[in-house]
Scaffold this active site. Structure first.
Site, PDB file in Angstrom:
ATOM      1  N   HIS A 268       0.835  -1.203   0.000  1.00  0.00           N
ATOM      2  CA  HIS A 268       0.000   0.000   0.000  1.00  0.00           C
ATOM      3  C   HIS A 268       0.867   1.249   0.000  1.00  0.00           C
ATOM      4  O   HIS A 268       1.837   1.344   0.745  1.00  0.00           O
ATOM      5  CB  HIS A 268      -0.905   0.026   1.243  1.00  0.00           C
ATOM      6  CG  HIS A 268      -1.832   1.191   1.243  1.00  0.00           C
ATOM      7  ND1 HIS A 268      -3.083   1.146   0.663  1.00  0.00           N
ATOM      8  CD2 HIS A 268      -1.674   2.456   1.708  1.00  0.00           C
ATOM      9  CE1 HIS A 268      -3.651   2.331   0.791  1.00  0.00           C
ATOM     10  NE2 HIS A 268      -2.818   3.151   1.413  1.00  0.00           N
TER      11      HIS A 268
ATOM     12  N   ASP B 119     -14.190   4.629   8.260  1.00  0.00           N
ATOM     13  CA  ASP B 119     -13.198   5.463   7.572  1.00  0.00           C
ATOM     14  C   ASP B 119     -13.866   6.354   6.528  1.00  0.00           C
ATOM     15  O   ASP B 119     -13.470   7.508   6.340  1.00  0.00           O
ATOM     16  CB  ASP B 119     -12.114   4.594   6.913  1.00  0.00           C
ATOM     17  CG  ASP B 119     -11.058   5.472   6.253  1.00  0.00           C
ATOM     18  OD1 ASP B 119     -10.425   6.266   6.978  1.00  0.00           O
ATOM     19  OD2 ASP B 119     -10.899   5.412   5.023  1.00  0.00           O
TER      20      ASP B 119
ATOM     21  N   ARG C 260     -12.828  14.698   7.819  1.00  0.00           N
ATOM     22  CA  ARG C 260     -11.458  15.243   7.899  1.00  0.00           C
ATOM     23  C   ARG C 260     -11.185  16.162   6.713  1.00  0.00           C
ATOM     24  O   ARG C 260     -10.519  17.189   6.837  1.00  0.00           O
ATOM     25  CB  ARG C 260     -10.441  14.094   7.917  1.00  0.00           C
ATOM     26  CG  ARG C 260     -10.395  13.359   9.236  1.00  0.00           C
ATOM     27  CD  ARG C 260      -9.654  12.047   9.087  1.00  0.00           C
ATOM     28  NE  ARG C 260      -8.297  12.233   8.622  1.00  0.00           N
ATOM     29  CZ  ARG C 260      -7.600  11.304   7.951  1.00  0.00           C
ATOM     30  NH1 ARG C 260      -8.119  10.124   7.693  1.00  0.00           N
ATOM     31  NH2 ARG C 260      -6.372  11.553   7.576  1.00  0.00           N
TER      32      ARG C 260
ATOM     33  N   SER D 265      -6.597   5.359   9.395  1.00  0.00           N
ATOM     34  CA  SER D 265      -7.397   5.274   8.169  1.00  0.00           C
ATOM     35  C   SER D 265      -6.835   4.195   7.239  1.00  0.00           C
ATOM     36  O   SER D 265      -7.553   3.303   6.783  1.00  0.00           O
ATOM     37  CB  SER D 265      -7.379   6.658   7.489  1.00  0.00           C
ATOM     38  OG  SER D 265      -7.812   6.580   6.160  1.00  0.00           O
TER      39      SER D 265
ATOM     40  N   LYS E 285      -8.148  -0.174   6.734  1.00  0.00           N
ATOM     41  CA  LYS E 285      -8.523  -0.787   5.451  1.00  0.00           C
ATOM     42  C   LYS E 285      -7.631  -1.986   5.149  1.00  0.00           C
ATOM     43  O   LYS E 285      -8.070  -2.972   4.574  1.00  0.00           O
ATOM     44  CB  LYS E 285      -8.454   0.264   4.334  1.00  0.00           C
ATOM     45  CG  LYS E 285      -9.607   1.278   4.460  1.00  0.00           C
ATOM     46  CD  LYS E 285      -9.521   2.401   3.477  1.00  0.00           C
ATOM     47  CE  LYS E 285      -8.480   3.410   3.858  1.00  0.00           C
ATOM     48  NZ  LYS E 285      -8.575   4.717   3.259  1.00  0.00           N
TER      49      LYS E 285
HETATM   50  N1  URA Z   1      -5.007   7.594   2.403  1.00  0.00           N
HETATM   51  C1  URA Z   1      -5.981   7.091   3.190  1.00  0.00           C
HETATM   52  O1  URA Z   1      -6.576   6.070   2.886  1.00  0.00           O
HETATM   53  N2  URA Z   1      -6.277   7.743   4.342  1.00  0.00           N
HETATM   54  C2  URA Z   1      -5.650   8.863   4.724  1.00  0.00           C
HETATM   55  O2  URA Z   1      -5.954   9.387   5.768  1.00  0.00           O
HETATM   56  C3  URA Z   1      -4.633   9.376   3.893  1.00  0.00           C
HETATM   57  C4  URA Z   1      -4.317   8.709   2.730  1.00  0.00           C
END
Ligand code: URA
Length: 440
Positions: free
Chosen positions: A82, A161, A168, A183, A187
């Site tokens: 990621h 999220d 946010r 966040s 995931k």
């Molecule tokens: N990517 C994400 O999935 N979340 C964030 O807070 C920043 C980048």
């Protein structure tokens, strides 16, 4: 317990209990806690931070707020990769087929472009017919038979999220290290892979503008992954310049294909080789050095390219495009920006470069925007390069002449020039495990 007390506690620098975190995360997802109170709480977290225990609890609670992917139907160790986001980042398009060609399993859920950063799903959809929303059953079948599949993140994954990120975004709390860590890692945990390689970008085109913050973010994400029982490592990589040459959708796919054929740009090749070897190492395929030679081998003998073509075919795409990139549509309009004097490029604002690509149509100005797959930019010269009058600095592409004209002016503000050379950042800056930070 109530939201007022929870906000007040964090405002004064207190540490939440697991029950308090459950109260505001689950309450927010269920609609019992209003936006304005969560907004205040996010700002308190922004200033006061979170302890490692709080962060692990919050991430686990967020991960469990929706569906959890059960990848047990896929044989072997599943390794995920990621990136925290950047400009020209097409790494998944190379590392997933390379790892699959070496016998690894990549069951990857990817995102769409977000602001100035591109998304793997949009890039893959520039291959005609490619379907990124297939059933879980089909996803498993493809990973079991080909070794890789890349699909869009399912709607039901981590609803906490989705709500928190949207809030946010409008409360100036996106660039909070603990909130980014929770966040992303929520995931990853819900995504179900056994092992995780993280690419934490730093520089003018990344969320983390300086290296020290990137290291802190990486350490936090590694600690969350390990705390949740998933072996996790992180690399800090340079996003002070776009990655590779191409930024856009089909032009990035073409650059990834060229890289799988052994003809990629140096910085991008370095990252792809390292990440692939690291993923294979986590999957138990050998030492980093042994995995690196496996990686070179599957690029030299074209089996990694064949893996990409197999995945494209299994997901409904036209695999002829992988072997003949001249089939991809080309932009109706292009503009070559040339140097008008001999000098060095001393700085690039890479976020600004990404925004130029969005203006061209390569990304979304608003959620509903339709992507122009042919739009984008090739960055032929980057920070630290010496340019001579007449050299092409960048070439811009779009299907829309007005957008091309606008972006052609806009991009010029992203560069600084000078007569003195500047040192280039390394492409891979540091490597982080649960035990150490190794700076290169
Ligand atoms: N990517 C994400 O999935 N979340 C964030 O807070 C920043 C980048």
């Amino acid at each position: 317990m109530g939201m007022y007390d929870i906000i007040d506690k964090k405002k004064r620098g207190g540490e939440f209990t697991r029950q308090e975190i459950e109260y505001f995360i689950n309450g927010y997802v269920e609609g019992m806690v209003p936006d304005y109170q969560v907004a205040a709480l996010l700002m308190a977290i922004y200033y006061q931070g979170m302890s490692d225990n709080e962060l692990l609890d919050m991430t686990n609670i967020m991960a469990n707020s929706g569906e959890i992917n059960d990848l047990s139907g896929i044989e072997g160790i599943k390794v995920d990769k990621h990136s925290t986001g950047g400009v020209g980042d097409k790494t998944t398009l190379v590392v997933a087929p390379v790892v699959a060609a070496c016998g690894g399993k990549v069951a990857k859920m990817s995102g769409r472009g977000l602001g100035f950063t591109g998304g793997t799903i949009d890039k893959l959809e520039s291959i005609p017919g490619f379907n990124t929303s297939i059933s879980n059953k089909r996803f498993f079948e493809i990973v079991n038979s080909v070794g890789l599949s890349v699909i869009g993140q399912s709607e039901g994954l981590v609803p906490a999220d989705k709500k928190l990120y949207a809030l946010r975004d409008v409360t100036a709390t996106v660039d909070s290290i603990p909130l980014i860590a929770a966040s992303i890692m929520s995931k990853k945990l819900a995504g179900g892979s056994d092992k995780i390689v993280l690419d934490v970008t730093t520089g003018s085109g990344a969320f983390m503008k300086n290296i020290d913050d990137a290291v802190i973010l990486a350490e936090k994400m590694v600690a969350i992954g390990e705390g949740a029982g998933r072996q996790t490592v992180a690399y800090i990589t340079n996003m002070d310049v776009p990655l590779g040459i191409a930024t856009g959708n089909n032009i990035e796919v073409i650059e990834a294909i060229e890289t799988l054929k052994g003809n990629g740009p140096d910085d991008f090749v370095e990252i792809c080789r390292k990440f692939s070897a690291s993923m294979l190492n986590l999957a138990g395929k050998g030492s980093i050095e042994e995995c690196m030679s496996m990686v070179d081998n599957v690029i030299n003998n074209n089996t990694a390219l064949d893996k990409l073509a197999d995945m494209v075919k299994m997901q409904g795409g036209d695999e002829r495009y992988i072997y003949n990139t001249s089939l991809f549509d080309k932009a109706a309009y292009s503009y070559k920006w040339t140097a008008n004097k001999d000098c060095y490029i001393t700085h690039m604002d890479t976020e600004h470069c990404g925004r130029s690509a969005v203006i061209l149509g390569a990304g979304r100005e608003v959620k509903e925007s339709v992507i122009d797959f042919t739009a984008g930019i090739k960055f032929y010269k980057k920070t630290g390069d010496y340019i001579k009058s007449g050299d092409i600095i960048a070439e811009l592409y779009s299907s829309d002449k007005e957008k091309l004209d606008k972006a052609s002016e806009y991009i010029k503000q992203a560069y600084c020039f000078g007569s003195e050379n500047v040192s280039k950042n390394k492409t891979i800056i540091a490597y982080i495990t649960k035990d150490e930070v190794e700076r290169y």
